[in-house]
Design a protein around this motif. Structure first.
Motif, PDB file in Angstrom:
ATOM      1  N   THR A 284       0.842  -1.200   0.000  1.00  0.00           N
ATOM      2  CA  THR A 284       0.000   0.000   0.000  1.00  0.00           C
ATOM      3  C   THR A 284       0.872   1.242   0.000  1.00  0.00           C
ATOM      4  OG1 THR A 284      -1.623  -1.197   1.334  1.00  0.00           O
ATOM      5  CG2 THR A 284      -1.924   1.182   1.142  1.00  0.00           C
ATOM      6  N   THR A 285       0.462   2.246  -0.784  1.00  0.00           N
ATOM      7  CA  THR A 285       1.146   3.541  -0.762  1.00  0.00           C
ATOM      8  C   THR A 285       0.121   4.656  -0.666  1.00  0.00           C
ATOM      9  OG1 THR A 285       1.145   3.745  -3.186  1.00  0.00           O
ATOM     10  CG2 THR A 285       3.060   2.686  -2.170  1.00  0.00           C
ATOM     11  N   ARG A 286       0.597   5.795  -0.227  1.00  0.00           N
ATOM     12  CA  ARG A 286      -0.256   6.971  -0.167  1.00  0.00           C
ATOM     13  C   ARG A 286       0.611   8.213  -0.308  1.00  0.00           C
ATOM     14  NH1 ARG A 286      -5.204   8.588   3.997  1.00  0.00           N
ATOM     15  NH2 ARG A 286      -5.927  10.292   2.661  1.00  0.00           N
ATOM     16  N   VAL A 287       0.137   9.171  -1.108  1.00  0.00           N
ATOM     17  CA  VAL A 287       0.819  10.450  -1.273  1.00  0.00           C
ATOM     18  C   VAL A 287       0.107  11.486  -0.410  1.00  0.00           C
ATOM     19  CG1 VAL A 287       1.377  12.305  -2.873  1.00  0.00           C
ATOM     20  CG2 VAL A 287       1.657   9.949  -3.590  1.00  0.00           C
ATOM     21  N   GLY A 288       0.876  12.333   0.253  1.00  0.00           N
ATOM     22  CA  GLY A 288       0.279  13.409   1.038  1.00  0.00           C
ATOM     23  C   GLY A 288      -0.098  12.961   2.438  1.00  0.00           C
ATOM     24  N   GLY A 312       5.498  10.345  -6.754  1.00  0.00           N
ATOM     25  CA  GLY A 312       4.307  10.714  -7.513  1.00  0.00           C
ATOM     26  C   GLY A 312       4.631  11.144  -8.931  1.00  0.00           C
ATOM     27  N   VAL A 313       3.877  10.624  -9.896  1.00  0.00           N
ATOM     28  CA  VAL A 313       4.088  10.987 -11.302  1.00  0.00           C
ATOM     29  C   VAL A 313       3.787  12.462 -11.526  1.00  0.00           C
ATOM     30  CG1 VAL A 313       3.333  10.554 -13.677  1.00  0.00           C
ATOM     31  CG2 VAL A 313       3.572   8.647 -12.071  1.00  0.00           C
ATOM     32  N   THR A 314       2.766  12.982 -10.872  1.00  0.00           N
ATOM     33  CA  THR A 314       2.344  14.365 -11.084  1.00  0.00           C
ATOM     34  C   THR A 314       3.176  15.347 -10.275  1.00  0.00           C
ATOM     35  OG1 THR A 314       0.090  13.666 -11.560  1.00  0.00           O
ATOM     36  CG2 THR A 314       0.393  15.969 -10.922  1.00  0.00           C
ATOM     37  N   THR A 315       3.428  15.023  -9.013  1.00  0.00           N
ATOM     38  CA  THR A 315       4.078  15.991  -8.111  1.00  0.00           C
ATOM     39  C   THR A 315       5.525  15.670  -7.819  1.00  0.00           C
ATOM     40  OG1 THR A 315       3.411  14.741  -6.143  1.00  0.00           O
ATOM     41  CG2 THR A 315       1.860  16.401  -6.981  1.00  0.00           C
ATOM     42  N   GLY A 316       5.939  14.429  -8.037  1.00  0.00           N
ATOM     43  CA  GLY A 316       7.288  14.030  -7.677  1.00  0.00           C
ATOM     44  C   GLY A 316       7.467  13.781  -6.186  1.00  0.00           C
ATOM     45  N   ARG A 317       6.370  13.880  -5.426  1.00  0.00           N
ATOM     46  CA  ARG A 317       6.470  13.687  -3.980  1.00  0.00           C
ATOM     47  C   ARG A 317       6.738  12.224  -3.630  1.00  0.00           C
ATOM     48  NH1 ARG A 317       0.982  16.312  -1.787  1.00  0.00           N
ATOM     49  NH2 ARG A 317       0.208  15.144  -3.598  1.00  0.00           N
ATOM     50  N   ARG A 318       7.486  12.026  -2.547  1.00  0.00           N
ATOM     51  CA  ARG A 318       7.771  10.682  -2.058  1.00  0.00           C
ATOM     52  C   ARG A 318       6.486  10.067  -1.514  1.00  0.00           C
ATOM     53  NH1 ARG A 318       9.246   7.791   2.555  1.00  0.00           N
ATOM     54  NH2 ARG A 318      11.069   6.417   2.319  1.00  0.00           N
ATOM     55  N   ARG A 319       6.194   8.832  -1.940  1.00  0.00           N
ATOM     56  CA  ARG A 319       5.007   8.150  -1.452  1.00  0.00           C
ATOM     57  C   ARG A 319       5.305   7.438  -0.136  1.00  0.00           C
ATOM     58  NH1 ARG A 319       4.306   5.627  -7.312  1.00  0.00           N
ATOM     59  NH2 ARG A 319       3.279   7.360  -8.383  1.00  0.00           N
ATOM     60  N   ARG A 320       4.363   7.527   0.767  1.00  0.00           N
ATOM     61  CA  ARG A 320       4.435   6.755   2.003  1.00  0.00           C
ATOM     62  C   ARG A 320       4.110   5.293   1.679  1.00  0.00           C
ATOM     63  NH1 ARG A 320      -0.176  10.075   4.697  1.00  0.00           N
ATOM     64  NH2 ARG A 320       0.143   8.721   6.520  1.00  0.00           N
ATOM     65  N   CYS A 321       4.784   4.366   2.323  1.00  0.00           N
ATOM     66  CA  CYS A 321       4.641   2.951   1.975  1.00  0.00           C
ATOM     67  C   CYS A 321       4.323   2.103   3.197  1.00  0.00           C
ATOM     68  CB  CYS A 321       5.927   2.426   1.327  1.00  0.00           C
ATOM     69  SG  CYS A 321       6.367   3.247  -0.211  1.00  0.00           S
ATOM     70  N   GLY A 322       3.587   1.025   2.974  1.00  0.00           N
ATOM     71  CA  GLY A 322       3.256   0.100   4.051  1.00  0.00           C
ATOM     72  C   GLY A 322       2.767  -1.223   3.506  1.00  0.00           C
ATOM     73  N   TRP A 323       2.385  -2.116   4.419  1.00  0.00           N
ATOM     74  CA  TRP A 323       1.905  -3.441   4.037  1.00  0.00           C
ATOM     75  C   TRP A 323       0.542  -3.353   3.334  1.00  0.00           C
ATOM     76  CZ3 TRP A 323       5.797  -6.461   4.163  1.00  0.00           C
ATOM     77  CH2 TRP A 323       6.696  -6.487   5.227  1.00  0.00           C
ATOM     78  N   LEU A 324       0.233  -4.380   2.584  1.00  0.00           N
ATOM     79  CA  LEU A 324      -1.069  -4.478   1.933  1.00  0.00           C
ATOM     80  C   LEU A 324      -2.177  -4.475   2.987  1.00  0.00           C
ATOM     81  CD1 LEU A 324      -2.825  -4.943  -0.594  1.00  0.00           C
ATOM     82  CD2 LEU A 324      -2.413  -7.404  -0.306  1.00  0.00           C
ATOM     83  N   ASP A 325      -3.162  -3.617   2.800  1.00  0.00           N
ATOM     84  CA  ASP A 325      -4.285  -3.476   3.733  1.00  0.00           C
ATOM     85  C   ASP A 325      -5.531  -4.042   3.066  1.00  0.00           C
ATOM     86  OD1 ASP A 325      -6.348  -2.673   5.391  1.00  0.00           O
ATOM     87  OD2 ASP A 325      -5.509  -0.684   5.765  1.00  0.00           O
TER      88      ASP A 325
END
Length: 439
Positions: A284-288, A312-325
């Motif tokens: 799982t990932t999440r931006v912002g 992020g493709v649009t913002t270039g921001r680093r995505r937060r990452c974690g285990w599959l939820d």
């Protein structure tokens, strides 16, 4: 009328006679299946699941490929013949030049053939307004891309927005409406600095270039749905948990990213929707900002971020990452009714000796029966994990299910069993060829 004779005519023939010969009301009452059904591809997490790759794969056999909501706040990456394409607005199926690419969302430009419908137009003005509005909020930033999508949807709801059909019609009327809208924003934000004349000049040029590409979306889709057999593919932007109604509000986008967005964005009747494929990343990932129950702010998260190149493709921001939820994915399935799952980026897990999967939430040691709507609750949940053995070898060369390590096969089966939804594709790399089809 004379002597009670039927004289009402249709194409020179008595209308009532034609009606009777066609079977009358009994024929109308006979259930009829839609001639063409729409295939839909949606994100099942917080976006960045790899929808573009799945759409590109399915689009190879499609006649019409559509985007139904959102805007250039979304980014989809497609790799074909070692060439990487980043699409922000165009449907990911645009690489199939035999298909018509249809945008039901906002204005766009490309060298590929495409059509626009009654889309909302996002002006540079809207982007500036958005930044002003965010500064005026009394709560923290929502972590948006600041592309002006919010103001476009806000003006749509306020019924003072401008659409592409306005832009390509009488430009003098469009100019008048635009000046009224700009004045409205300047009244709201006195420090707003915008060159209205310069924007209008730019828009006038856009109008000339876009006019040949604009069509009425409802009639375009109706023709595709009811005419000669067509394969129609719809690509959703963003993802289920970013949906304005069903997502992790308020940390969401401004549009309906769930299956309902197909109907409201394209004018497609629900009865024409056929298969709905949910795209799920193997973790799982999440931006912002916003709650992220399975986030791993540790070495595991860093490894997923590094191996998965999670920016992020649009913002270039680093995505937060974690285990599959899987609690989250199951909720997305409840809302969308997935026919099957496309599981992407399985290869990113190749080096892990064990893999955890979130299977339940508790708050204060009490189990939650479902995914919580209240984000204050979601920030407090504890996750119950199932730990599965890793495979500690590369899966990138696998091209069928049997070539995957047995532990990877078990991981896939575990997901299917939990969700009660079959996995139809498994991604083990970036190219088209790396999508393994299971059935």
């Amino acid at each position: 009328m004379s002597n009670g004779q039927e004289t009402a005519c249709l194409n020179g023939e008595p209308a009532v006679k034609r009606y009777r010969e066609s079977g009358g009301v009994e024929a109308l009452r006979t259930p009829r299946e839609p001639q063409n059904r729409v295939t839909v591809v949606l994100g099942a997490q917080w976006g960045d699941e790899g929808k573009g790759k799945v759409v590109d794969l399915l689009a190879m056999d499609a006649d019409i490929v559509c985007r139904c909501q959102g805007g250039n706040n979304a980014g989809h990456t497609v790799v074909v013949d070692s060439v990487e394409y980043d699409f922000h607005l165009l449907p990911s199926g645009v690489l199939n030049k035999k298909a018509v690419s249809f945008i039901g969302i906002r204005l766009g430009r490309s060298g590929f053939p495409f059509s626009l419908n009654l889309a909302k137009y996002v002006f540079p003005l809207a982007t500036i307004v958005y930044c002003f509005s965010l500064c005026s909020l009394c709560f923290c930033s929502l972590g948006t891309t600041k592309k002006g999508i919010g103001p476009a949807y806000s003006s749509k709801a306020a019924r003072n927005g401008l659409r592409v059909c306005d832009l390509v019609s009488d430009f003098s009327i469009f100019e008048e409406k635009f000046r009224v809208l700009a004045s409205h924003f300047q009244t709201m934000y006195p420090n707003l600095n915008i060159d209205v004349d310069a924007e209008l000049e730019q828009l006038k040029g856009y109008a000339e270039r876009l006019r040949p590409l604009v069509t009425d979306g409802v009639y375009f889709m109706h023709k595709g749905l009811t005419g000669p057999s067509k394969k129609i593919l719809v690509e959703g932007a963003n993802a289920a948990l970013l949906d304005i109604d069903f997502g992790t509000y308020p940390f969401v986008t401004s549009s309906n990213c769930t299956v309902g967005g197909v109907c409201t964005g394209l004018g497609v009747p629900p009865s024409h929707i056929g298969r709905v494929y949910g795209v799920v990343k193997a973790y799982t990932t999440r931006v912002g900002v916003g709650a992220f129950p399975t986030e791993q702010d540790n070495d595991t998260g860093n490894l997923l971020q590094s191996r998965g190149r999670e920016f992020g493709v649009t913002t270039g921001r680093r995505r937060r990452c974690g285990w599959l939820d899987l609690v989250l994915v199951r909720y997305a399935h409840m809302v969308n009714g997935f026919s099957a799952i496309a599981l992407t980026k399985l290869d990113i897990l190749d080096t892990l000796p064990e893999i955890k999967v979130g299977v339940a939430y508790t708050v204060d040691d009490k189990p939650l029966p479902s995914f919580p709507a209240n984000m204050d609750v979601l920030t407090k949940v504890s996750v119950t994990y199932e730990t599965l053995p890793g495979w500690c070898c590369s899966t990138e060369g696998a091209r069928n299910f049997d070539e995957l390590p047995s532990q990877a096969q078990d991981y896939i089966r575990f997901i299917e069993n939990f969700l009660q939804v079959p996995v139809k594709w498994v991604g083990v790399g970036k190219s088209r060829e790396s999508m393994i089809k299971l059935f």
